[in-house]
Design an enzyme around this catalytic site. Structure first.
Site, PDB file in Angstrom:
ATOM      1  N   SER A 120       0.817  -1.204   0.000  1.00  0.00           N
ATOM      2  CA  SER A 120       0.000   0.000   0.000  1.00  0.00           C
ATOM      3  C   SER A 120       0.851   1.253   0.000  1.00  0.00           C
ATOM      4  O   SER A 120       0.335   2.339  -0.222  1.00  0.00           O
ATOM      5  CB  SER A 120      -0.932  -0.007   1.215  1.00  0.00           C
ATOM      6  OG  SER A 120      -0.218  -0.358   2.366  1.00  0.00           O
ATOM      7  N   HIS A 141      -1.688  -2.660  -6.747  1.00  0.00           N
ATOM      8  CA  HIS A 141      -2.325  -2.366  -5.454  1.00  0.00           C
ATOM      9  C   HIS A 141      -3.840  -2.501  -5.565  1.00  0.00           C
ATOM     10  O   HIS A 141      -4.504  -1.673  -6.205  1.00  0.00           O
ATOM     11  CB  HIS A 141      -1.911  -0.946  -5.027  1.00  0.00           C
ATOM     12  CG  HIS A 141      -2.448  -0.532  -3.697  1.00  0.00           C
ATOM     13  ND1 HIS A 141      -2.747   0.769  -3.400  1.00  0.00           N
ATOM     14  CD2 HIS A 141      -2.747  -1.245  -2.589  1.00  0.00           C
ATOM     15  CE1 HIS A 141      -3.202   0.839  -2.166  1.00  0.00           C
ATOM     16  NE2 HIS A 141      -3.220  -0.367  -1.656  1.00  0.00           N
TER      17      HIS A 141
HETATM   18  N1  3HC Z   1     -17.524 -10.856  -1.394  1.00  0.00           N
HETATM   19  C1  3HC Z   1     -18.563 -10.761  -2.246  1.00  0.00           C
HETATM   20  N2  3HC Z   1     -19.440  -9.749  -2.235  1.00  0.00           N
HETATM   21  C2  3HC Z   1     -19.270  -8.816  -1.290  1.00  0.00           C
HETATM   22  C3  3HC Z   1     -18.225  -8.844  -0.343  1.00  0.00           C
HETATM   23  C4  3HC Z   1     -17.322  -9.915  -0.433  1.00  0.00           C
HETATM   24  N3  3HC Z   1     -16.258 -10.020   0.394  1.00  0.00           N
HETATM   25  N4  3HC Z   1     -18.317  -7.747   0.462  1.00  0.00           N
HETATM   26  C5  3HC Z   1     -19.394  -7.057   0.037  1.00  0.00           C
HETATM   27  N5  3HC Z   1     -19.959  -7.701  -1.008  1.00  0.00           N
HETATM   28  C6  3HC Z   1     -21.090  -7.253  -1.822  1.00  0.00           C
HETATM   29  C7  3HC Z   1     -22.402  -7.495  -1.170  1.00  0.00           C
HETATM   30  O1  3HC Z   1     -22.916  -8.784  -1.461  1.00  0.00           O
HETATM   31  C8  3HC Z   1     -23.259  -6.397  -1.789  1.00  0.00           C
HETATM   32  O2  3HC Z   1     -23.647  -6.799  -3.107  1.00  0.00           O
HETATM   33  P1  3HC Z   1     -24.962  -6.164  -3.823  1.00  0.00           P
HETATM   34  O3  3HC Z   1     -24.650  -4.715  -4.074  1.00  0.00           O
HETATM   35  O4  3HC Z   1     -25.101  -6.936  -5.085  1.00  0.00           O
HETATM   36  O5  3HC Z   1     -26.084  -6.364  -2.854  1.00  0.00           O
HETATM   37  C9  3HC Z   1     -22.285  -5.251  -1.911  1.00  0.00           C
HETATM   38  O6  3HC Z   1     -20.968  -5.833  -1.945  1.00  0.00           O
HETATM   39  C10 3HC Z   1     -22.386  -4.315  -0.743  1.00  0.00           C
HETATM   40  O7  3HC Z   1     -22.141  -5.074   0.450  1.00  0.00           O
HETATM   41  P2  3HC Z   1     -23.000  -4.988   1.792  1.00  0.00           P
HETATM   42  O8  3HC Z   1     -24.395  -4.577   1.460  1.00  0.00           O
HETATM   43  O9  3HC Z   1     -22.800  -6.218   2.591  1.00  0.00           O
HETATM   44  O10 3HC Z   1     -22.286  -3.910   2.644  1.00  0.00           O
HETATM   45  P3  3HC Z   1     -22.019  -2.457   2.284  1.00  0.00           P
HETATM   46  O11 3HC Z   1     -23.066  -1.886   1.407  1.00  0.00           O
HETATM   47  O12 3HC Z   1     -21.711  -1.826   3.588  1.00  0.00           O
HETATM   48  O13 3HC Z   1     -20.670  -2.545   1.423  1.00  0.00           O
HETATM   49  C11 3HC Z   1     -18.382  -2.314   1.300  1.00  0.00           C
HETATM   50  C12 3HC Z   1     -19.512  -3.045   1.962  1.00  0.00           C
HETATM   51  C13 3HC Z   1     -18.298  -2.737  -0.173  1.00  0.00           C
HETATM   52  C14 3HC Z   1     -17.101  -2.733   2.001  1.00  0.00           C
HETATM   53  C15 3HC Z   1     -18.637  -0.776   1.388  1.00  0.00           C
HETATM   54  O14 3HC Z   1     -18.917  -0.418   2.714  1.00  0.00           O
HETATM   55  C16 3HC Z   1     -17.495   0.058   0.903  1.00  0.00           C
HETATM   56  O15 3HC Z   1     -17.306   0.259  -0.286  1.00  0.00           O
HETATM   57  N6  3HC Z   1     -16.682   0.600   1.858  1.00  0.00           N
HETATM   58  C17 3HC Z   1     -15.518   1.372   1.522  1.00  0.00           C
HETATM   59  C18 3HC Z   1     -14.397   0.440   1.199  1.00  0.00           C
HETATM   60  C19 3HC Z   1     -13.143   1.171   0.814  1.00  0.00           C
HETATM   61  O16 3HC Z   1     -13.064   2.392   0.786  1.00  0.00           O
HETATM   62  N7  3HC Z   1     -12.108   0.386   0.518  1.00  0.00           N
HETATM   63  C20 3HC Z   1     -10.831   0.920   0.148  1.00  0.00           C
HETATM   64  C21 3HC Z   1     -10.016   1.024   1.374  1.00  0.00           C
HETATM   65  S1  3HC Z   1      -8.433   1.698   1.020  1.00  0.00           S
HETATM   66  C22 3HC Z   1      -7.539   0.384   0.544  1.00  0.00           C
HETATM   67  O17 3HC Z   1      -8.001  -0.731   0.443  1.00  0.00           O
HETATM   68  C23 3HC Z   1      -6.118   0.645   0.295  1.00  0.00           C
HETATM   69  C24 3HC Z   1      -5.248  -0.074   1.285  1.00  0.00           C
HETATM   70  O18 3HC Z   1      -3.925   0.029   0.855  1.00  0.00           O
HETATM   71  C25 3HC Z   1      -5.357   0.450   2.684  1.00  0.00           C
END
Ligand code: 3HC
Length: 292
Positions: A120, A141
């Site tokens: 990262s 990444h």
């Molecule tokens: N596998 C399969 N599907 C998944 C899943 C997984 N592990 N996690 C979530 N989903 C799917 C769900 O089934 C749902 O599908 P749908 O839209 O068809 O119904 C969809 O994703 C949304 O999931 P949920 O309804 O369970 O939950 P949320 O709406 O809260 O979404 C989230 C979860 C996708 C994690 C959302 O909260 C999000 O986008 N959060 C921000 C994440 C983010 O910013 N990530 C980047 C972080 S920075 C990074 O990674 C860099 C590193 O270097 C630090």
């Protein structure tokens, strides 16, 4: 370079298992490596349940899900990567540990193989310099959770060749992702912008500007972010956020990247976020939602 047929992923944690899943769901044969058999068994069940989730939402058919699982193998022996066309490491964010791994992979992998890091924020140029093939080393990444997030940030090291970049971009697009490209400076694009925002949210909490709930609601509803910055920090891991802030501070030499004392204190206390059940918020095992 010929199309990538087989990849090796090193590290069976959340990122490594997610990367392995994305690759296998897009027709690539994958070996997933972890030294710890327990990590591999956890990875196997989280990949199965995530694929099941895609099937249950009709995003893929049951047959496609089953095929994806068949293309995936687990190993604790790095030698199994000798036939891989492309290797992605997603192990602990430590430059020394990653360099040791790159030295090993450089010896094991075939001469045409590309070595990619999911780091990262650690310098790709420095990781590449520990190998005899710096032209074939690159940053790839993924965002967390890899099966859901659309982006891959590709990072060019100082010596990364055009062929390596093109093969990596083609693989990322085959995985259904959108690619952005960054030069090799601390934090690349996403974390350079995201982590100071998260750090600033900690400062707002630390200095009593607002409650954690109001800070998160402000950014969720005020700027349409799916998670507030403190909730997102818990999701990423407070230790990961702190280590990236330290990389930004050291690499960019500016005090504006100094980590908030509250973030440091939480990490010192072992409040690392969701993975520990407590971070800024507390989490119940049976529930994915945050509890203050
Ligand atoms: N596998 C399969 N599907 C998944 C899943 C997984 N592990 N996690 C979530 N989903 C799917 C769900 O089934 C749902 O599908 P749908 O839209 O068809 O119904 C969809 O994703 C949304 O999931 P949920 O309804 O369970 O939950 P949320 O709406 O809260 O979404 C989230 C979860 C996708 C994690 C959302 O909260 C999000 O986008 N959060 C921000 C994440 C983010 O910013 N990530 C980047 C972080 S920075 C990074 O990674 C860099 C590193 O270097 C630090």
């Amino acid at each position: 370079m010929a199309t990538v047929k087989r990849i090796g992923v090193v590290g069976g944690g959340q990122m490594g298992s997610g990367i392995a899943q994305v690759a296998t769901m897009h027709g690539v044969d994958v070996w997933l490596h972890d030294l710890d058999p327990q990590a591999l068994s956890k990875a196997s069940s989280s990949i199965s349940s995530s694929i099941h989730r895609f099937v249950s939402k009709s995003h893929i058919t049951q047959a496609k899900g089953a095929e994806a699982l068949k293309r995936l193998r687990f190993t604790s022996n790095l030698e199994d990567f000798r036939l891989a066309d492309f290797i992605i490491e997603a192990i602990v964010e430590s430059e020394d540990v990653k360099k040791d791994l790159f030295v090993k992979l450089d010896k094991i992998a075939k001469s045409s193989a590309i070595l990619a890091s999911n780091t990262s924020s650690i310098s790709i140029t420095r990781l590449a310099s520990s190998t005899s093939r710096p032209r074939q080393v690159i940053g790839m990444h993924f965002m967390n959770p890899p099966p859901v997030m659309k982006l891959i940030e590709i990072v060019r090291g100082a010596d990364t060749s055009e062929e390596t970049f093109a093969a990596t971009k083609a693989l990322a697009e085959r995985m259904g992702k959108v690619v952005i490209t960054s030069q090799d400076y601390s934090g690349f694009i996403v974390n350079r912008i995201l982590m100071p925002m998260i750090n600033e949210a900690f400062f707002a909490l630390y200095t009593g500007v607002a409650t954690k709930e109001d800070i998160d609601t402000g950014m969720k509803l005020g700027t349409n972010h799916p998670m507030g910055p403190l909730e997102l920090a818990d999701f990423i891991g407070l230790d990961v956020c702190l280590s990236i802030m330290r990389v930004l501070q050291a690499g960019l030499g500016d005090n504006k990247y100094a980590p908030c004392p509250l973030l440091v204190k939480y990490v010192d206390a072992g409040r690392l976020g969701r993975k520990r059940g407590v971070g800024v918020y507390e989490y119940h095992k049976e529930s994915r939602s945050a509890k203050s």
